[in-house]
Design a protein around this motif. Structure first.
Motif, mmCIF file in Angstrom:
data_model
loop_
_atom_site.group_PDB
_atom_site.id
_atom_site.type_symbol
_atom_site.label_atom_id
_atom_site.label_comp_id
_atom_site.label_asym_id
_atom_site.label_seq_id
_atom_site.Cartn_x
_atom_site.Cartn_y
_atom_site.Cartn_z
ATOM 1 N N VAL A 103 -4.169 -74.207 -31.167
ATOM 2 C CA VAL A 103 -5.164 -74.604 -30.160
ATOM 3 C C VAL A 103 -6.452 -75.059 -30.845
ATOM 4 C CG1 VAL A 103 -6.589 -73.799 -28.226
ATOM 5 C CG2 VAL A 103 -4.186 -73.116 -28.370
ATOM 6 N N MET A 104 -6.842 -74.364 -31.919
ATOM 7 C CA MET A 104 -8.033 -74.782 -32.665
ATOM 8 C C MET A 104 -7.843 -76.167 -33.290
ATOM 9 S SD MET A 104 -10.528 -72.653 -32.442
ATOM 10 C CE MET A 104 -11.558 -73.103 -33.843
ATOM 11 N N LEU A 105 -6.636 -76.453 -33.792
ATOM 12 C CA LEU A 105 -6.358 -77.782 -34.338
ATOM 13 C C LEU A 105 -6.482 -78.850 -33.255
ATOM 14 C CD1 LEU A 105 -3.278 -77.010 -36.649
ATOM 15 C CD2 LEU A 105 -5.660 -77.344 -37.320
ATOM 16 N N ALA A 106 -5.963 -78.549 -32.062
ATOM 17 C CA ALA A 106 -6.088 -79.492 -30.946
ATOM 18 C C ALA A 106 -7.545 -79.671 -30.573
ATOM 19 C CB ALA A 106 -5.282 -78.986 -29.740
ATOM 20 N N ALA A 107 -8.308 -78.578 -30.557
ATOM 21 C CA ALA A 107 -9.728 -78.651 -30.196
ATOM 22 C C ALA A 107 -10.503 -79.517 -31.181
ATOM 23 C CB ALA A 107 -10.314 -77.247 -30.149
ATOM 24 N N ALA A 113 -11.071 -71.306 -26.168
ATOM 25 C CA ALA A 113 -9.731 -70.812 -25.850
ATOM 26 C C ALA A 113 -8.974 -70.445 -27.123
ATOM 27 C CB ALA A 113 -8.957 -71.855 -25.052
ATOM 28 N N GLY A 114 -9.059 -71.308 -28.140
ATOM 29 C CA GLY A 114 -8.376 -71.043 -29.402
ATOM 30 C C GLY A 114 -8.888 -69.780 -30.076
ATOM 31 N N LEU A 115 -10.213 -69.574 -30.058
ATOM 32 C CA LEU A 115 -10.789 -68.381 -30.667
ATOM 33 C C LEU A 115 -10.354 -67.114 -29.937
ATOM 34 C CD1 LEU A 115 -14.400 -69.687 -31.406
ATOM 35 C CD2 LEU A 115 -12.603 -69.188 -33.083
ATOM 36 N N PHE A 116 -10.287 -67.181 -28.610
ATOM 37 C CA PHE A 116 -9.855 -66.007 -27.841
ATOM 38 C C PHE A 116 -8.401 -65.646 -28.162
ATOM 39 C CE2 PHE A 116 -7.636 -64.222 -24.175
ATOM 40 C CZ PHE A 116 -8.364 -63.059 -23.984
ATOM 41 N N ILE A 117 -7.530 -66.644 -28.214
ATOM 42 C CA ILE A 117 -6.113 -66.390 -28.511
ATOM 43 C C ILE A 117 -5.961 -65.835 -29.929
ATOM 44 C CG2 ILE A 117 -3.845 -67.471 -28.791
ATOM 45 C CD1 ILE A 117 -4.773 -69.535 -26.652
ATOM 46 N N LEU A 118 -6.688 -66.430 -30.866
ATOM 47 C CA LEU A 118 -6.641 -65.983 -32.258
ATOM 48 C C LEU A 118 -7.088 -64.526 -32.372
ATOM 49 C CD1 LEU A 118 -6.041 -67.066 -35.117
ATOM 50 C CD2 LEU A 118 -8.416 -67.831 -35.239
#
Length: 454
Positions: free
Chosen positions: A100-104, A115-120
Motif C-alpha cells: 500500500v505504501m508503494l502504491a501511495a 492507510a499503508g502505515l496503519f496496516i504496517l
C-alpha cells in the motif's frame, strides 16, 4: 544404517535454534527501523503534500493508533494460534502495508500513505506481542535474559538507522519553511525515495516470512503452545485489565511516555531546521557534522536536520545500555523519577531559553527516555492485580499515545512555534515523575514478567 548420535542430534537442534533466534533478532531490528522511519516521513510528507504540522503528524497517528486497536486482538490471536502462525500473520500483514505504501508513493495520495502505515503497524503490533517470548525461549533457559536483551539492542540499532536512511531517501532538497516551494522534481525524487525504502523493506519481510514458514516446526518445538485450558479470551483479558487500578495507572503512564517520545522525535527535524534553532547556524556541524553531512550551504537544511534525529534515538540506545547496569544497583522507581524529572527540565530549557543550544538539549532528551518504557512496564506488572497477559495487553494498547499526543503537538507548534510546543511533552514527563514516586511508595504484589520494549 547408522543412527545419528544423541550429541549430533542435540548439536543440530542447537544450530536450528540459533538460526531461528537470528531470524527473530532480525524481526526486532526490522520493526525498530520501520517505526523510526516515521520521523523523516513526517517532515517529507509536510513538504510533498503541502501540509500543516498537525496534518503531517497524522502519519504518526495512523501508525500508532494500530497499537490501540490491535494489541488485545493480537494477544488473543497468539493465545489461540501460537507463535509461528501469529508471526506469519504479522509478516503477511506488513507485506500488505508495504505494498500500500508503494502504491501511495507512485500515486502520490496522502490518505493512502496513512492507510499503508496503519496496516504496517498492525502487523508490527502482532509481531511485538509474539516475538519477545519467542526470543527468550529459543535456546538455553539460563541465557533467556541475555537473548532478549541482545534482540532488544538490535531493535534500538534499527531506530538509530531509520532516521539516517530515511532522511537520505526522503528529504533531499525538501524544504518546508514559510515562503519555500517544493519543486516538482524534488517532490518526485522524495516520492521515489519513499518507494525505494518500502520496496526493500517489503523484500526483507518476504524473506523473513519464507524463513519462518520453512522453520515453523523448529520454532514450535522450542516454544510449545500453552494448554487450551490456560488460554484466555479477549473479553476476559480486557475485563481483568480494567479491574486493576495499577494496570489503568500504568496504561496512562505508557500513553504519556510513548506520546511524548514520539511527539519529540517526529517534530525534531522540523524543530532543528527552524531558523530559531539551527536553520541559520552552522554550530551543529562542529559536533555532529560526521552524521549530518554538510551541503556547504549556511545553516542546517531539513535533510541535515533529519539525519541528526538519529542522535535522539541513538541516545536512547546508549541510555538503555547504561541504564540496564544502573538498574541492577539502584531502585527502579527512583531511577524513573530521576530520568523523567531531567527530561521535563530539558524540555523546559528548550521552551524558556531556546536558541542554538536548545537543539543540543532537545537531542539529549532521548538519553533519558531510554529506561522509561521497560521500567514503567515492570513497575506496573509488579503492582497490578490482573494477570500478566491482561496487564501487558492494556499497556501495549496504551502505546496509542503515540497517535494522540503528536497530533496535538503539531497543532501547538503551528500556533506557538516548535520550541514552545515542547511544553506538552514537559507536562507528560512531570506526570510520569509523579507515577514513579507513587509506584515507589506502593508495595509490589508479584514478580515482574518479561516486557515488550518499544
Amino acid at each position: 544404517m547408522t543412527m545419528p548420535s544423541q550429541a549430533t542430534t542435540q548439536g543440530g537442534g542447537r544450530s536450528n535454534a540459533m538460526a531461528a533466534f537470528a531470524a527473530v533478532t532480525v524481526l526486532f531490528f526490522a520493526w525498530g527501523f520501520i517505526t523510526s522511519l516515521i520521523d523523516p516521513l513526517v517532515a517529507a510528507v509536510k513538504g510533498i503534500f503541502t501540509l500543516s504540522d498537525a496534518e503531517a503528524q497524522l502519519s504518526a497517528s495512523a501508525f500508532f493508533i494500530a497499537y490501540g486497536l490491535m494489541s488485545f486482538p493480537a494477544a488473543a490471536l497468539i493465545a489461540r494460534f501460537h507463535s509461528v502462525p501469529s508471526i506469519l500473520t504479522a509478516l503477511s500483514t506488513m507485506v500488505v502495508g508495504c505494498l500500500v505504501m508503494l502504491a501511495a508513493a507512485n500515486l502520490a495520495i496522502y490518505p493512502l500513505v496513512l492507510a499503508g502505515l496503519f496496516i504496517l503497524a498492525s502487523g508490527i503490533t502482532i509481531l511485538q506481542v509474539a516475538a519477545n517470548p519467542l526470543a527468550a525461549a529459543l535456546g538455553d533457559p539460563k541465557r533467556s535474559h541475555f537473548r532478549l536483551t541482545f534482540s532488544q539492542t538490535f531493535n534500538s540499532f534499527g531506530t538509530f538507522l531509520g532516521p539516517l536512511i530515511g532522511a537520505h531517501l526522503f528529504l533531499e532538497g525538501v524544504e518546508v519553511k514559510e515562503g519555500t516551494v517544493v519543486t516538482e522534481a524534488v517532490r518526485t525524487q522524495a516520492l521515489a525515495g519513499i518507494d525505494s525504502a518500502y520496496f526493500w523493506i517489503c523484500g526483507l519481510i518476504v524473506a523473513l516470512l519464507l524463513f519462518f514458514w520453512v522453520s515453523r516446526r523448529i520454532v514450535n518445538e522450542a516454544v510449545p503452545p500453552a494448554p487450551i485450558g490456560e488460554r484466555a479470551g479477549i473479553g476476559e483479558l480486557i475485563r481483568e485489565a480494567f479491574s486493576s487500578r495499577w494496570a489503568l495507572i500504568g496504561g496512562l503512564a505508557i500513553f504519556l511516555y510513548v506520546g511524548a517520545e514520539v511527539a519529540i522525535g517526529t517534530q525534531m527535524a522540523l524543530f532543528l531546521n527552524s531558523d530559531a534553532i539551527w536553520g541559520q547556524s552552522d554550530a551543529a556541524f562542529g559536533t555532529f557534522g560526521w552524521i549530518m553531512g554538510n551541503d556547504g550551504v549556511p545553516g542546517v537544511s531539513l535533510q541535515e536536520a533529519g539525519k541528526a534525529v538519529a542522535l535522539y534515538w541513538g541516545g536512547a540506545m546508549v541510555g538503555r545500555a547504561i541504564g540496564s547496569v544502573m538498574l541492577a544497583r539502584f531502585s527502579a522507581s527512583k531511577m524513573l523519577a530521576t530520568f523523567t524529572a531531567i527530561a521535563a527540565l530539558l524540555c523546559l530549557y528548550v521552551v524558556l531559553v531556546g536558541g542554538v543550544t536548545a537543539g543540543f538539549v532537545a537531542l539529549s532528551i532521548g538519553l533519558f527516555n531510554s529506561i522509561m518504557f521497560p521500567v514503567i512496564f515492570t513497575l506496573t506488572l509488579e503492582r497490578s492485580t490482573a494477570r500478566a497477559e491482561a496487564t501487558s495487553g492494556l499497556l501495549c494498547t496504551a502505546i496509542v499515545g503515540g497517535a494522540v499526543i503528536p497530533y496535538f503537538i503539531g497543532l501547538l507548534s503551528g500556533s506557538v512555534g516548535y520550541a514552545a510546543a515542547l511544553i506538552l511533552p514537559a507536562a507528560c514527563y512531570v506526570l510520569l515523575c509523579v507515577f514513579a514516586i507513587a509506584a515507589g511508595r506502593a508495595p509490589a504484589r508479584q514478580a515482574s514478567a518479561g516486557v515488550t520494549v518499544h
